[in-house]
Design an enzyme around this catalytic site. Structure first.
Site: not given
Length: 284
Positions: A106, A137, A155-156, A162
């Site tokens: 995360e 990242d 799971d973006s 970002p």
């Protein structure tokens, strides 16, 4: 004075929820984080003003992003989750005793800390011993991995800010390399309904399609996401999510779910004609 949360879905469409109170707000290094409370959806969490999770409908998204790959290959042991700061994906994965390791990457540590405090319903398993959280990242993290994971779940957030790097050809190529020889990649695939989201969906699918022999799309109805019609991508080096579904094995686990079941597993891959046409545009 009434307080309403409003998200713009297109130039001509907005979605609103009446807010009882604002529980928390912060501008982190990466994005604005808000936790709000409503009568209809309970507590909900937004990033830069965009809906991420509500207590009332989060089970739909998290059931579908986790249990579809896990029922396809019940022998998954090593999992990489990219994003998922609210913890719901991790919560569902930790229900499988056969999983040995879950790496969660995360970019924003503050998202995790805020969700732990305000959303224990989703974030309650983030400190489970099999879970290793890395604050980095996801694009950079996955570059150095090879043949390491049986399942990668992306799971973006949406493909800007970002989360932008998690929709690139380089990223999907590195995911392919990081997967074992029978590995599965699942990603949130945006909505096919509104033009802006549909373009992102088609772009992502085209990139994944060029890498994985097996690449399919499945769907769910998520009331608080743009249009409510949401897609997920399923890509694999070996497993077909319909032909290789082991319904008997999954049902024998006795996992109680609110949305997912093995009949739905098969049905969710039956897509509306307009979505099939969009996906086929990439093949022409």
């Amino acid at each position: 004075m009434e307080l309403w949360y409003t998200e713009k879905h297109t130039e001509y469409v907005k979605f609103s929820i009446k807010v009882d109170r604002e529980l928390y707000t912060e501008q982190s290094k990466f994005q604005r984080i808000d936790i709000l409370e409503s009568k209809e959806f309970g507590k909900f969490f937004t990033l830069d003003g965009l809906m991420m999770v509500t207590e009332k409908d989060e089970f739909i998204y998290h059931d579908m992003i986790v249990h579809v790959p896990m029922a396809t290959n019940p022998n998954i042991k090593n999992v990489l989750v990219i994003g998922a700061g609210d913890g719901g994906t991790i919560r569902e994965l930790t229900r499988y005793k056969t999983i040995e390791k879950i790496d969660m990457v995360e970019i924003d540590e503050r998202v995790v800390e805020v969700c732990k405090k305000y959303l224990p319903k989703t974030a309650g398993k983030l400190e489970e011993e099999r879970v290793n959280i890395v604050y980095e990242d996801g694009l950079k993290f996955v570059r150095n991995k090879e043949n390491e994971y049986d399942l990668i779940i992306v799971d973006s957030t949406d493909p800007f800010g970002p989360g932008e790097g998690l929709f690139t050809k380089e990223f999907y190529g590195n995911c392919y390399k990081a997967l074992s020889e029978d590995g599965i990649l699942v990603n949130q695939h945006e909505s096919p309904y509104y033009e802006y989201y549909a373009k992102s969906m088609k772009d992502a699918h085209e990139k994944i399609q060029g890498l994985f022999k097996i690449n399919k799309v499945y769907q769910a109805h998520i009331p608080t996401y743009p249009s409510g019609h949401w897609l997920f991508g399923f890509a694999s080096k070996k497993y077909d999510p319909i032909k290789d579904l082991n319904a008997e094995a999954w049902n024998s686990l006795g996992l109680k779910t609110k949305y997912y079941n093995t009949d739905l597993h098969v049905g969710c891959f039956a897509l509306p004609t307009y979505v099939i046409d969009m996906l086929n545009e990439n093949k022409e």
